[in-house]
Design a protein around this motif. Structure first.
Motif, PDB file in Angstrom:
ATOM      1  N   UNK A 251       0.879  -1.170   0.000  1.00 43.26           N
ATOM      2  CA  UNK A 251       0.000   0.000   0.000  1.00 43.26           C
ATOM      3  C   UNK A 251       0.916   1.218   0.000  1.00 43.26           C
ATOM      4  N   UNK A 252       0.853   2.027  -1.059  1.00 46.11           N
ATOM      5  CA  UNK A 252       1.916   2.998  -1.333  1.00 46.11           C
ATOM      6  C   UNK A 252       1.702   4.375  -0.718  1.00 46.11           C
ATOM      7  N   UNK A 253       0.677   4.543   0.114  1.00 46.47           N
ATOM      8  CA  UNK A 253       0.461   5.831   0.761  1.00 46.47           C
ATOM      9  C   UNK A 253      -0.771   6.542   0.236  1.00 46.47           C
ATOM     10  N   UNK A 254      -1.272   7.477   1.029  1.00 42.90           N
ATOM     11  CA  UNK A 254      -2.526   8.156   0.693  1.00 42.90           C
ATOM     12  C   UNK A 254      -2.319   9.651   0.489  1.00 42.90           C
ATOM     13  N   UNK A 255      -3.101  10.273  -0.394  1.00 38.95           N
ATOM     14  CA  UNK A 255      -3.048  11.726  -0.568  1.00 38.95           C
ATOM     15  C   UNK A 255      -3.721  12.456   0.593  1.00 38.95           C
ATOM     16  N   UNK A 256      -3.684  13.768   0.517  1.00 40.04           N
ATOM     17  CA  UNK A 256      -4.363  14.608   1.500  1.00 40.04           C
ATOM     18  C   UNK A 256      -5.876  14.411   1.414  1.00 40.04           C
ATOM     19  N   UNK A 257      -6.563  14.769   2.516  1.00 43.40           N
ATOM     20  CA  UNK A 257      -8.019  14.748   2.514  1.00 43.40           C
ATOM     21  C   UNK A 257      -8.637  13.739   3.454  1.00 43.40           C
ATOM     22  N   UNK A 258      -7.842  13.152   4.349  1.00 48.31           N
ATOM     23  CA  UNK A 258      -8.393  12.166   5.279  1.00 48.31           C
ATOM     24  C   UNK A 258      -9.252  12.865   6.324  1.00 48.31           C
ATOM     25  N   UNK A 259     -10.117  12.067   6.968  1.00 52.18           N
ATOM     26  CA  UNK A 259     -11.134  12.651   7.834  1.00 52.18           C
ATOM     27  C   UNK A 259     -10.621  13.266   9.113  1.00 52.18           C
ATOM     28  N   UNK A 260      -9.563  12.679   9.709  1.00 48.82           N
ATOM     29  CA  UNK A 260      -9.117  13.195  11.002  1.00 48.82           C
ATOM     30  C   UNK A 260      -8.322  14.480  10.886  1.00 48.82           C
ATOM     31  N   UNK A 261      -8.042  14.935   9.662  1.00 50.64           N
ATOM     32  CA  UNK A 261      -7.337  16.199   9.462  1.00 50.64           C
ATOM     33  C   UNK A 261      -8.257  17.287   8.929  1.00 50.64           C
ATOM     34  N   UNK A 262      -9.557  16.999   8.915  1.00 49.00           N
ATOM     35  CA  UNK A 262     -10.535  17.995   8.475  1.00 49.00           C
ATOM     36  C   UNK A 262     -11.009  18.822   9.665  1.00 49.00           C
ATOM     37  N   UNK A 263     -11.560  19.997   9.358  1.00 49.35           N
ATOM     38  CA  UNK A 263     -12.152  20.839  10.386  1.00 49.35           C
ATOM     39  C   UNK A 263     -13.595  21.157   9.995  1.00 49.35           C
ATOM     40  N   UNK A 264     -14.610  20.603  10.699  1.00 45.60           N
ATOM     41  CA  UNK A 264     -14.458  19.634  11.787  1.00 45.60           C
ATOM     42  C   UNK A 264     -14.061  18.258  11.241  1.00 45.60           C
ATOM     43  N   UNK A 265     -13.599  17.402  12.129  1.00 43.21           N
ATOM     44  CA  UNK A 265     -13.244  16.055  11.713  1.00 43.21           C
ATOM     45  C   UNK A 265     -14.476  15.323  11.178  1.00 43.21           C
ATOM     46  N   UNK A 266     -14.237  14.421  10.235  1.00 44.50           N
ATOM     47  CA  UNK A 266     -15.321  13.632   9.643  1.00 44.50           C
ATOM     48  C   UNK A 266     -14.866  12.186   9.595  1.00 44.50           C
ATOM     49  N   UNK A 267     -15.654  11.292  10.162  1.00 46.49           N
ATOM     50  CA  UNK A 267     -15.325   9.878  10.140  1.00 46.49           C
ATOM     51  C   UNK A 267     -16.466   9.097   9.498  1.00 46.49           C
ATOM     52  N   UNK A 268     -16.182   7.855   9.120  1.00 47.65           N
ATOM     53  CA  UNK A 268     -17.180   7.032   8.459  1.00 47.65           C
ATOM     54  C   UNK A 268     -18.301   6.678   9.427  1.00 47.65           C
ATOM     55  N   UNK A 269     -19.523   6.641   8.882  1.00 47.74           N
ATOM     56  CA  UNK A 269     -20.707   6.361   9.688  1.00 47.74           C
ATOM     57  C   UNK A 269     -21.584   5.360   8.954  1.00 47.74           C
ATOM     58  N   UNK A 270     -22.440   4.644   9.687  1.00 44.28           N
ATOM     59  CA  UNK A 270     -23.353   3.706   9.023  1.00 44.28           C
ATOM     60  C   UNK A 270     -24.143   4.399   7.920  1.00 44.28           C
ATOM     61  N   UNK A 271     -24.223   3.735   6.773  1.00 49.82           N
ATOM     62  CA  UNK A 271     -24.925   4.286   5.622  1.00 49.82           C
ATOM     63  C   UNK A 271     -24.041   5.034   4.649  1.00 49.82           C
TER      64      UNK A 271
END
Length: 287
Positions: free
Chosen positions: A240-260
């Motif tokens: 797995x070669x790494x991820x670009x910017x835009x992950x949820x824990x670095x957003x303001x406000x943070x955003x994480x995966x939720x059911x649905x």
């Protein structure tokens, strides 16, 4: 060649959205078992060029499983895109930062994944697939052991991942279903520019990640050289070669995966994965 694991059998995926069963169409010349794939890779690649499209049949994407069910080693690279390194608040690393995802987390490209308690984040990644045993590979030959590329997600539960000193990276990224790969392994001869592919991740119809693999700090040849200087690489190993910017824990406000939520992971020339999430109720995502 776009080779996939359809309900436990090797298939070739065609451009018109159908699948040809490798063992059946080849008259038994090739094994149906995905764990035998790399023993027969070169011959299969040559044979696939002569496949009669009429031999392919429609299939249900939900039956696609992870293309490499039992890799010996699954490597993953942290902070390999400069914008992601910056959003995480770190200086650019001088050498690749390596952790592992345990193989039990691997899953297919179109399933529903159960969310454990905590903060589950997305990380779109290109996956490099090793097809030949390699040790101490010089960087100028770094592509040689790699036979295919695929789309991957390095799903991460951030509370477990960041707990403790040092953090528990591998555990936080290895819950059941946290290593989707697919829909197929795409042989390098089908990739227009293996060093420059567009990546796009969408969460419930909103683009959350977008970049190109040419912006990696450490491209695939550098990763292969770095890893193989320490560990022999074996057929079926995944990077797995790494991820670009835009992950949820670095957003303001943070955003994480939720059911649905619906997560779409797309890489130019390699295909697309689509995952729906539900609350975990003791059941695990299927491999």
């Amino acid at each position: 060649m776009r080779i996939a694991n359809l309900a436990g059998r090797l298939v070739l995926l065609t451009a018109d959205g159908r699948a040809a069963d490798v063992a059946a169409v080849s008259g038994g010349r090739f094994a149906a078992d995905p764990d035998r794939l790399f023993d027969q890779w070169d011959d299969l690649l040559e044979w696939s060029a002569s496949l009669d499209p009429a031999a392919a049949r429609p299939y249900d994407e939900a039956d696609l499983l992870t293309p490499v069910p039992n890799p010996r080693q699954v490597f993953a690279i942290a902070l390999n895109y400069r914008p992601h390194t910056a959003e995480a608040g770190y200086a650019e690393p001088a050498e690749p930062l390596v952790f592992t995802k345990f193989p039990s987390c691997l899953t297919g490209p179109a399933i529903t994944i159960g969310l454990p308690e905590g903060n589950v984040d997305w990380e779109l990644e290109m996956v490099a697939v090793v097809g030949r045993t390699a040790y101490r590979v010089p960087v100028e030959n770094g592509w040689d052991p790699v036979v295919a590329l695929s789309v991957g997600q390095d799903l991460s539960e951030r509370i477990v991942q960041l707990a403790g000193r040092p953090p528990q990276f591998s555990l936080g990224k290895s819950f059941p279903g946290f290593g989707p790969v697919g829909p197929a392994l795409v042989s390098l001869d089908e990739v227009a520019d293996r060093d420059d592919l567009e990546l796009t991740c969408e969460l419930s119809d909103m683009v959350v990640q977008h970049d190109r693999t040419s912006n990696m700090i450490f491209p695939v040849p550098r990763l292969v050289a770095f890893l193989s200087a320490i560990c022999p690489l074996f057929p079926g190993d995944l990077i797995f070669t790494g991820t670009p910017a835009g992950v949820g824990n670095r957003r303001t406000p943070q955003r994480f995966l939720a059911p649905g939520d619906v997560l779409v992971s797309r890489i130019e020339g390699l295909g697309e994965m689509r995952h729906t999430f539900r609350a975990a109720s003791g059941a695990s995502a299927h491999r």
